[in-house]
Scaffold this motif. Structure first.
Motif, PDB file in Angstrom:
ATOM      1  N   LEU A 179       0.922  -1.065  -0.264  1.00  0.00           N
ATOM      2  CA  LEU A 179      -0.017   0.065  -0.146  1.00  0.00           C
ATOM      3  C   LEU A 179       0.373   1.158  -0.139  1.00  0.00           C
ATOM      4  CD1 LEU A 179      -2.611  -1.010   3.309  1.00  0.00           C
ATOM      5  CD2 LEU A 179      -3.102  -1.737   0.284  1.00  0.00           C
ATOM      6  N   GLN A 180      -0.285   2.236   0.137  1.00  0.00           N
ATOM      7  CA  GLN A 180       0.715   4.003  -0.450  1.00  0.00           C
ATOM      8  C   GLN A 180       0.708   4.504   1.007  1.00  0.00           C
ATOM      9  OE1 GLN A 180       0.235   5.516  -4.191  1.00  0.00           O
ATOM     10  NE2 GLN A 180      -2.220   6.322  -3.032  1.00  0.00           N
ATOM     11  N   VAL A 181       1.138   5.046   1.613  1.00  0.00           N
ATOM     12  CA  VAL A 181       1.084   5.942   2.598  1.00  0.00           C
ATOM     13  C   VAL A 181       0.392   7.269   2.136  1.00  0.00           C
ATOM     14  CG1 VAL A 181       2.230   6.827   4.798  1.00  0.00           C
ATOM     15  CG2 VAL A 181       3.248   4.399   3.800  1.00  0.00           C
ATOM     16  N   ASP A 182      -0.756   7.310   3.005  1.00  0.00           N
ATOM     17  CA  ASP A 182      -1.381   8.497   3.035  1.00  0.00           C
ATOM     18  C   ASP A 182      -1.272   9.578   3.672  1.00  0.00           C
ATOM     19  OD1 ASP A 182      -2.382   8.015   0.452  1.00  0.00           O
ATOM     20  OD2 ASP A 182      -3.689   6.462   1.787  1.00  0.00           O
TER      21      ASP A 182
ATOM     22  N   PHE B 191      -0.689   5.671  11.047  1.00  0.00           N
ATOM     23  CA  PHE B 191      -0.701   5.370   9.600  1.00  0.00           C
ATOM     24  C   PHE B 191      -1.837   5.244   8.991  1.00  0.00           C
ATOM     25  CE2 PHE B 191       1.369   1.739  10.061  1.00  0.00           C
ATOM     26  CZ  PHE B 191       1.151   1.373   9.656  1.00  0.00           C
ATOM     27  N   GLU B 192      -2.265   5.874   8.029  1.00  0.00           N
ATOM     28  CA  GLU B 192      -3.562   5.915   6.721  1.00  0.00           C
ATOM     29  C   GLU B 192      -2.432   5.492   5.201  1.00  0.00           C
ATOM     30  OE1 GLU B 192      -6.283   8.459   7.352  1.00  0.00           O
ATOM     31  OE2 GLU B 192      -6.375   8.758   8.944  1.00  0.00           O
ATOM     32  N   ALA B 193      -3.262   4.054   5.352  1.00  0.00           N
ATOM     33  CA  ALA B 193      -2.492   4.262   3.693  1.00  0.00           C
ATOM     34  C   ALA B 193      -3.794   3.442   2.733  1.00  0.00           C
ATOM     35  CB  ALA B 193      -1.456   2.662   4.100  1.00  0.00           C
ATOM     36  N   SER B 194      -3.700   3.308   1.294  1.00  0.00           N
ATOM     37  CA  SER B 194      -4.457   2.257   0.280  1.00  0.00           C
ATOM     38  C   SER B 194      -3.776   2.227  -0.640  1.00  0.00           C
ATOM     39  CB  SER B 194      -5.059   4.317   0.418  1.00  0.00           C
ATOM     40  OG  SER B 194      -4.363   4.990  -0.709  1.00  0.00           O
ATOM     41  N   PRO B 195      -4.292   1.619  -1.303  1.00  0.00           N
ATOM     42  CA  PRO B 195      -3.705   0.809  -2.630  1.00  0.00           C
ATOM     43  C   PRO B 195      -3.683   1.451  -3.711  1.00  0.00           C
ATOM     44  CG  PRO B 195      -5.685  -0.547  -2.211  1.00  0.00           C
ATOM     45  CD  PRO B 195      -5.959   0.752  -0.950  1.00  0.00           C
ATOM     46  N   ALA B 196      -2.336   1.661  -4.209  1.00  0.00           N
ATOM     47  CA  ALA B 196      -1.963   2.451  -5.473  1.00  0.00           C
ATOM     48  C   ALA B 196      -2.724   2.317  -6.447  1.00  0.00           C
ATOM     49  CB  ALA B 196      -0.669   2.039  -5.905  1.00  0.00           C
ATOM     50  N   ASP B 197      -3.566   1.674  -6.544  1.00  0.00           N
ATOM     51  CA  ASP B 197      -4.633   0.703  -7.727  1.00  0.00           C
ATOM     52  C   ASP B 197      -5.856   1.831  -7.362  1.00  0.00           C
ATOM     53  OD1 ASP B 197      -5.597  -0.656  -6.028  1.00  0.00           O
ATOM     54  OD2 ASP B 197      -4.840  -2.070  -7.302  1.00  0.00           O
ATOM     55  N   GLY B 198      -5.941   2.189  -6.308  1.00  0.00           N
ATOM     56  CA  GLY B 198      -7.135   3.121  -6.134  1.00  0.00           C
ATOM     57  C   GLY B 198      -8.349   2.687  -5.388  1.00  0.00           C
TER      58      GLY B 198
END
Length: 131
Positions: A16-19, A31-38
């Motif tokens: 995941l990418q860190v937001d 931390f909060e993270a989300s997939p790079a593909d959305g």
């Protein structure tokens, strides 16, 4: 240089990418993270620590021979005839470690001809092959 991070999600088995990262007293706390593909599949946030299902990994600030950012826990090749090295963070510095060859090198500009071939989460078999 602004530090860059990524997160391995042990539940979803994906990077995941860190937001967002919250620091308290100079240490990453949340931390909060989300997939790079959305393609979000539930919330990806939590405390930083050994018991978390989310593993926070920092960029070394260096790039491999292909121009890709090198992160903690990446697997890299220095020589195509040798087993891969794992990028680790130990005692305040990034190192390249190869348990099979019992070698450890400081990760520095001189190793930038290395090539990332995977990471310990998605490609553990690359380390198994050397045994």
């Amino acid at each position: 240089m602004t530090p860059k991070f990524r997160v391995w999600d042990e539940t979803q088995h994906k990077m995941l990418q860190v937001d967002y990262i919250e620091f308290i007293d100079g240490k990453a706390y949340w931390f909060e993270a989300s997939p790079a593909d959305g393609n979000v599949q539930g919330e990806n946030d939590g405390p930083v620590g050994g018991n978390s299902q989310l593993k926070l990994e920092q960029s070394t600030g260096l790039k491999d021979a292909n121009g890709d950012d090198i992160y903690e826990n990446d697997l890299v090749l220095l020589d195509p005839d040798d087993p891969p090295y794992q990028v680790i963070f130990d005692e305040g510095k990034f190192e390249l470690s190869n348990d099979y060859l019992r070698l450890v090198y400081d990760l520095s500009e001189e190793h930038m001809d290395c090539e990332i071939i995977g990471n310990i989460h998605e490609n553990p078999e690359l380390l198994e092959e050397e045994k």
